[in-house]
Design a protein around this motif. Structure first.
Motif: not given
Length: 366
Positions: A11-13, A151-153, A170-175, A221-229
């Motif tokens: 996942f990306t910005g 996202a890039v696959f 760099p990797l960051s979390d989405l709060v 970006l570290e996206l929560p799986a449930e948000l994407v789902s």
């Protein structure tokens, strides 16, 4: 996710950042190339150019097939050089590129195929992995709207060799706390039909304008799986508005218009999954004058019709300073005649009846 068997997901910005990382991976796999070139359609989003030049690459433009968003495969073959590293196939407004055709070219020439699926979900390659890399966008107006991100696959056979490239960023979390939820609620309210209609009229906001912006930062970006789902579930619950358009606007073809991606024999033309909601509904006018007349009439009636990008890439402000002036006759013609109609869930049968009536009057009084 349906693509997990074939691809690793990063996942990306933004979607543009995802495409740029995909380009970086393609370049890294050809270290002998000093001035990497990436082939893209001559009609498309200027973010295609931003993503490529951010990696030191050179965008190479290719004309379209007549009256079509598809790249001309003969011209793709013509522009391939020893410096070419990748071809980007763009799924236009939910209508997929002919990845089977492009993948054959890429296999023949040992090139990467990147599916830009920012305007379509799910990507064609999620079930049939034709592309080496696939790009998604989760921004405003995209199929999966998460207010940003992408996202890039990466094809699993390439994933380990691509880690060095991915780890540069760099990797960051989405709060997703209270502030984020409040922001999302306000955002969705403003993006509703009538608030958005008035926001579009404010020139300083520049909403709906096609602009070139340099890509200044790339991040993961570290996206929560449930948000994407949840975004995917919401998308699949959207009505298939394009089916109504297919049925109600069929008659305008007798006036010389063309419905792009129209369903034929129970399937959408060129679309392996006719059940996929569209981003917008695209039609080609007989000529530029009638297209512009239709835009005026539709928008006076409150229909959010657009010319979309309006120009080919070399004619977009900012891009014209980066690319040499070239003539792409089919892409120029496509840009001058394209008209797009809304496909969001607020579009009702009465709106499409109004649209059909406007087209009918244009045909009668032409």
């Amino acid at each position: 996710m349906s693509w997990n068997d074939h691809y690793r997901t990063e996942f990306t910005g933004s979607g543009t950042e995802a495409l740029s990382i995909a380009v970086a991976i393609a370049i890294a796999h050809k270290p002998e190339v000093r001035e990497p070139e990436v082939i893209i359609p001559a009609y498309g989003c200027p973010d295609l150019v931003s993503a490529i030049i951010a990696q030191g690459g050179k965008p190479v433009l290719v004309d379209l097939l007549p009256e079509s968003p598809y790249m001309n495969e003969a011209r793709v073959r013509d522009v391939i050089t020893t410096e070419t590293v990748a071809v980007v196939g763009v799924d236009f407004l939910g209508i997929p590129e002919r990845l089977d055709v492009l993948s054959q070219i890429c296999r023949d020439k040992n090139l990467f195929l990147i599916e830009d699926s920012a305007q379509r979900f799910p990507p064609v390659s999620s079930d049939k992995p034709l592309a080496d890399l696939v790009v998604l966008s989760f921004g405003r107006g995209k199929p999966i709207n998460l207010m940003g991100g992408g996202a890039v696959f990466i094809r699993r056979e390439l994933a380990d060799r691509s880690l060095a490239v991915v780890d540069r960023y760099p990797l960051s979390d989405l709060v997703t706390g209270f502030t984020w939820m409040l922001k999302r609620s306000v955002f969705n309210l403003l993006m509703a039909r009538f608030p958005y209609y008035f926001l579009e009229k404010i020139p300083l906001l520049g909403i709906g304008e096609t602009r070139f912006r340099k890509l200044k930062m790339i991040s993961r970006l570290e996206l929560p799986a449930e948000l994407v789902s949840s975004g995917i579930r919401y998308f699949h619950g959207r009505p298939l508005i394009h089916r109504l358009y297919d049925r109600e606007l069929r008659f305008i073809e007798t006036f010389g218009w063309k419905l792009l991606g129209k369903r034929e024999s129970g399937r959408a033309c060129g679309d392996p999954d006719s059940e996929t909601p569209r981003l917008r509904y695209a039609v080609l006018a007989p000529d530029n004058e009638l297209r512009n007349q239709a835009l005026r009439s539709l928008n006076r009636s409150g229909i959010g019709a657009t010319a979309f990008y309006n120009n080919t890439l070399p004619r977009i402000e900012g891009v014209d300073e980066l690319l040499k002036e070239e003539h792409f006759p089919c892409a120029d013609d496509f840009a001058s005649r394209l008209l797009t109609l809304p496909c969001h869930e607020d579009v009702k049968a009465a709106d499409i009846a109004l649209i059909a009536n406007i087209f009918s009057e244009l045909g009668i009084h032409r």
